[in-house]
Design an enzyme around this catalytic site. Sequence first.
Site, PDB file in Angstrom:
ATOM      1  N   HIS A 104     -16.495  -8.450  -2.977  1.00 21.72           N
ATOM      2  CA  HIS A 104     -16.645  -7.997  -4.340  1.00 21.72           C
ATOM      3  C   HIS A 104     -16.948  -6.375  -4.357  1.00 21.72           C
ATOM      4  O   HIS A 104     -17.522  -5.649  -3.491  1.00 21.72           O
ATOM      5  CB  HIS A 104     -17.310  -8.156  -5.221  1.00 21.72           C
ATOM      6  CG  HIS A 104     -17.653  -8.235  -6.614  1.00 21.72           C
ATOM      7  ND1 HIS A 104     -16.498  -8.656  -7.564  1.00 21.72           N
ATOM      8  CD2 HIS A 104     -18.684  -6.784  -7.672  1.00 21.72           C
ATOM      9  CE1 HIS A 104     -16.782  -8.107  -8.494  1.00 21.72           C
ATOM     10  NE2 HIS A 104     -17.711  -6.252  -8.553  1.00 21.72           N
ATOM     11  N   GLY A 124     -17.375  -8.917 -12.053  1.00 20.29           N
ATOM     12  CA  GLY A 124     -15.918  -9.155 -12.664  1.00 20.29           C
ATOM     13  C   GLY A 124     -14.968  -8.279 -12.319  1.00 20.29           C
ATOM     14  O   GLY A 124     -14.570  -7.861 -11.240  1.00 20.29           O
ATOM     15  N   LEU A 130     -18.959 -16.948 -10.585  1.00 20.99           N
ATOM     16  CA  LEU A 130     -17.854 -15.931 -10.073  1.00 20.99           C
ATOM     17  C   LEU A 130     -18.583 -14.625  -9.760  1.00 20.99           C
ATOM     18  O   LEU A 130     -20.036 -14.515 -10.423  1.00 20.99           O
ATOM     19  CB  LEU A 130     -16.704 -15.162 -11.366  1.00 20.99           C
ATOM     20  CG  LEU A 130     -16.683 -14.147 -10.827  1.00 20.99           C
ATOM     21  CD1 LEU A 130     -15.276 -14.424  -9.699  1.00 20.99           C
ATOM     22  CD2 LEU A 130     -15.664 -13.844 -12.435  1.00 20.99           C
ATOM     23  N   ASP A 131     -18.779 -13.931  -8.641  1.00 17.28           N
ATOM     24  CA  ASP A 131     -19.205 -12.312  -8.109  1.00 17.28           C
ATOM     25  C   ASP A 131     -21.047 -13.328  -8.547  1.00 17.28           C
ATOM     26  O   ASP A 131     -21.732 -12.753  -8.363  1.00 17.28           O
ATOM     27  CB  ASP A 131     -19.117 -12.122  -8.710  1.00 17.28           C
ATOM     28  CG  ASP A 131     -17.966 -11.484  -8.907  1.00 17.28           C
ATOM     29  OD1 ASP A 131     -17.032 -11.680  -7.886  1.00 17.28           O
ATOM     30  OD2 ASP A 131     -16.856 -11.047  -9.630  1.00 17.28           O
ATOM     31  N   ASP A 132     -21.138 -14.305  -8.169  1.00 13.23           N
ATOM     32  CA  ASP A 132     -22.462 -14.933  -7.973  1.00 13.23           C
ATOM     33  C   ASP A 132     -23.194 -15.374  -6.336  1.00 13.23           C
ATOM     34  O   ASP A 132     -24.456 -15.837  -7.034  1.00 13.23           O
ATOM     35  CB  ASP A 132     -22.835 -16.003  -9.208  1.00 13.23           C
ATOM     36  CG  ASP A 132     -24.513 -16.525 -10.620  1.00 13.23           C
ATOM     37  OD1 ASP A 132     -25.300 -14.897  -9.860  1.00 13.23           O
ATOM     38  OD2 ASP A 132     -25.194 -16.540  -9.661  1.00 13.23           O
TER      39      ASP A 132
END
Lengths: 284, 284, 284, 284
Positions: free
Chosen positions: D192, D201, D227-229
């Site tokens: 990311h 995000g 998402l992105d976690d």
Amino acid sequence: MDNVLTLTALLHGPDSPGIVARTAGWIFENGGNILHADQHCDAEAGMFIQRIEWLPAADAVAEAQRFRVFANSLGMEVKIGLSTERPKVAVLVSKQGHAFHDLMLRWTAGELPCEIAFVASNHTTWETAARQSYQVPFYHIPVTPETKDEAELRLEALLREHDVQLAVMARYMQVLSKAFLQRCPIPVINIHHSFLPAFAGARPYLQAYARGVKLIGATAHYATPVLDDGPIIHQAVAPVNHRHSVNDLVRRGQDLEKQVLAQAVCWHLQNRVLAYGKKTVVFD
Amino acid sequence: MDNVLTLTALLHGPDSPGIVARTAGWIFENGGNILHADQHCDAEAGMFIQRIEWLPAADAVAEAQRFRVFANSLGMEVKIGLSTERPKVAVLVSKQGHAFHDLMLRWTAGELPCEIAFVASNHTTWETAARQSYQVPFYHIPVTPETKDEAELRLEALLREHDVQLAVMARYMQVLSKAFLQRCPIPVINIHHSFLPAFAGARPYLQAYARGVKLIGATAHYATPVLDDGPIIHQAVAPVNHRHSVNDLVRRGQDLEKQVLAQAVCWHLQNRVLAYGKKTVVFD
Amino acid sequence: MDNVLTLTALLHGPDSPGIVARTAGWIFENGGNILHADQHCDAEAGMFIQRIEWLPAADAVAEAQRFRVFANSLGMEVKIGLSTERPKVAVLVSKQGHAFHDLMLRWTAGELPCEIAFVASNHTTWETAARQSYQVPFYHIPVTPETKDEAELRLEALLREHDVQLAVMARYMQVLSKAFLQRCPIPVINIHHSFLPAFAGARPYLQAYARGVKLIGATAHYATPVLDDGPIIHQAVAPVNHRHSVNDLVRRGQDLEKQVLAQAVCWHLQNRVLAYGKKTVVFD
Amino acid sequence: MDNVLTLTALLHGPDSPGIVARTAGWIFENGGNILHADQHCDAEAGMFIQRIEWLPAADAVAEAQRFRVFANSLGMEVKIGLSTERPKVAVLVSKQGHAFHDLMLRWTAGELPCEIAFVASNHTTWETAARQSYQVPFYHIPVTPETKDEAELRLEALLREHDVQLAVMARYMQVLSKAFLQRCPIPVINIHHSFLPAFAGARPYLQAYARGVKLIGATAHYATPVLDDGPIIHQAVAPVNHRHSVNDLVRRGQDLEKQVLAQAVCWHLQNRVLAYGKKTVVFD
């Protein structure tokens, strides 16, 4: 301000009062608009150095020429470039390809404002990559102790023939001779795989390993007739520890070499670097 | 150029062609000699920002005043200072003393060009240190939910009374109220113990530990009525790993907090920082 | 695991198969519970080095003694400590106080697991700070070329008298003689204000400035009879550029010196560092 | 220790006394020689995690199988690999090629101990590079909102067909659906382009620019249905300032993305990473 036509001038000369006002005044009176201006005065050396980037009024090429005359009238030497110009660069490489690929990929991706005139190597390891992947000419110039003079003459001829303005040693494992560097008409950027002045010369990673340092480094500098002694453009380091073998230092160091060399080349191409004596000014 | 009398102006206003030439020209015509000049144009905001430092011709105080008039005539706001001026600073601290001691020791060592007008705290932990080791006034201003308004009024009165020009929250563990910040006549620099905007609010190290990040950070910013949302001046990070407890993060983070806060305060005092909207320009 | 009674052993000796199993087995059979274990094998030197931290079963002091006997029976030398022990440390300082204050404040804040036995200095600059702010004994040991031997004898006597186990040169601007270091019964940690091996010897910031490097560094190492040549414990660097004067390098470097020295001292006190030959293993 | 046949086990399970001694004892009794051993106990989670690398006695494959049985008998789950094994990896890429080329060049240079089973992309941008420069299969899997389910089924089929053990999203600009990730039989590493949890995000560089941060970052993590976690493996940052446009942030960030992703993939392939809950242990 990507893709806008600008002029960038890198001036240097004896310091005298009012230079900043004069250059800014000239640009304003000629209808230009300054985007960036940075300057440095080395009081010890009595030298004034300035980088100015501006939007020219009309005919950029003519304005560049007139600015050059103006700067000379102030006693300043000046290097001036248009943002649309793409100076020709030669890349020298040996067997290790990490710095070579990194430069070529950045160039392909549009990060480096230049043309790669050719790749030259004392080996054929990267001939196919140069020609097919990157679509640039490749010259194989073998070097032996007996043929070194001849090889350097051939390289020099190629640089002149292709009108090259910068040569980059991307882990080119030959020491360019004093004679070559003295008659070489263009700057040569080298990447040394240590944090200079520590570990100059051969096998710096082995030297670093033997000394037990806790950081390894890489140094991009202009090549001069004294080995590993030229003006430093950029340096970076990475931590290492007792778990790292010499091979680990080599691998970690290669990442530094790539980034430090690419950054130095990019700054040079953007007219951000002025070398004088053993130092550089980098307007980053 | 240590110990030389210079003027430093930080200007900002609507962008228009020729400002660089005009300010440089004014200084030259008035007999000054520019030492440093840096500028930035925020094209989106249509704003021009410039920092110039110069050797004034004769009467620095008068020249500063005339430059102010000149800058205003260009539509620019200007903050201008003499290198010999030492603005008054208030330091706010609670029980944790690392950032407080670091600031005071740097000040004692001559690194911060200011006077420490006073230290204020909601605790008495550092009263002796302030008074005896650092020889500055100390005010104990206890804060409870019931007395918060009163405490802030007292702080405000002290700031005015001492003619303070900058307040520094050196791990002052009270949230200054919107009302206070809106009527506060001076900038307030805070150090937040995370890499903002990650982990705003309370207990950032615990939040960082729970999320399993591999870097922790510290952020110096101007306090605004929205908590931890002010313009960022400086940030730094340090690596952490699974071996680190929350207490280890706290300890490592304290080193970051000290350096980041001291650097931000120093830049502010040198007229290097301009905040606008949610951003800062830092001419470092 | 803060505040829990643990044993930490640092072992080294000739490598032989099964040492990891034997030490872990001994601790398990004696009812201990291993919290951390790390080891390193230097294949070139044929040396095995291990650090183990464990919760002892019952009588920690007796268990430490029995572990020592056991480790010796494996042909290993061992340094073993209880987490509740606080070895005595002497701090040597000259006129520049940044590293001295940093160490003392960290010690006051509980970051360094030791007692400061005394501060010694060839000047009286920090006498009041040592005695009043930090509440530790202070000895003024003036040094001139004529009295150097005598001064070192006095220092040596103080180290023995106070049962000091580590001496820290916190910018102590005297070169300890070969004779002193050879007879000195304890390790001495020095902070050198450069990225060794670059710029060993006097005035490293001036050397760095003259060479035009783009990073400056600091190096914590054990003092040995050869100046600036001892095993390196920790190093760090910070970027510099053409705008920085020698004084700026000094100021930036002081922040590095503080952190690098404090980290090296802390690791040493936690039994994390083993020096052998010109290298260290740091189990961080 | 390059090119030597070793076994590496990554164990985890409920903490109980003596595990270190038992695993070390088993290896010793079976004639192995431990090269590295590292462990971590997460007291909150009550979990013990260990990585051991050793020289096996004779038949490494059989010894690996017997160690697995032994570890299971201790209540531990174990992932065990031979240094000669080269797990199969799939690389997913979209139009931006920097992370893709970086991974492939490192793989070509022997830095990544794996086979690249195939490259898959929702575009054809890198088809020729994959097939000709890197000599690996390439699958074009177009994705539209209507065909997303189908595309993911095709990707899943390819992963199974090629017996892939790790998927790497090298700037693959599609969000893998919860359904896909829940049924996906293998770990997926994503890069990311921000310092998570800041700027999760879409368009993180634009978010970072708008917030005026002074550092940008990149985060390699395991993809999870949120998402992105997912658990973070590695993070790095680089300084930015007011001079940098969003495009500059993108360019600077790409260097971070390359390094952070390559490092995370390398650690994963060396059995150095264990993810549990929202965290990872990385035995580097």
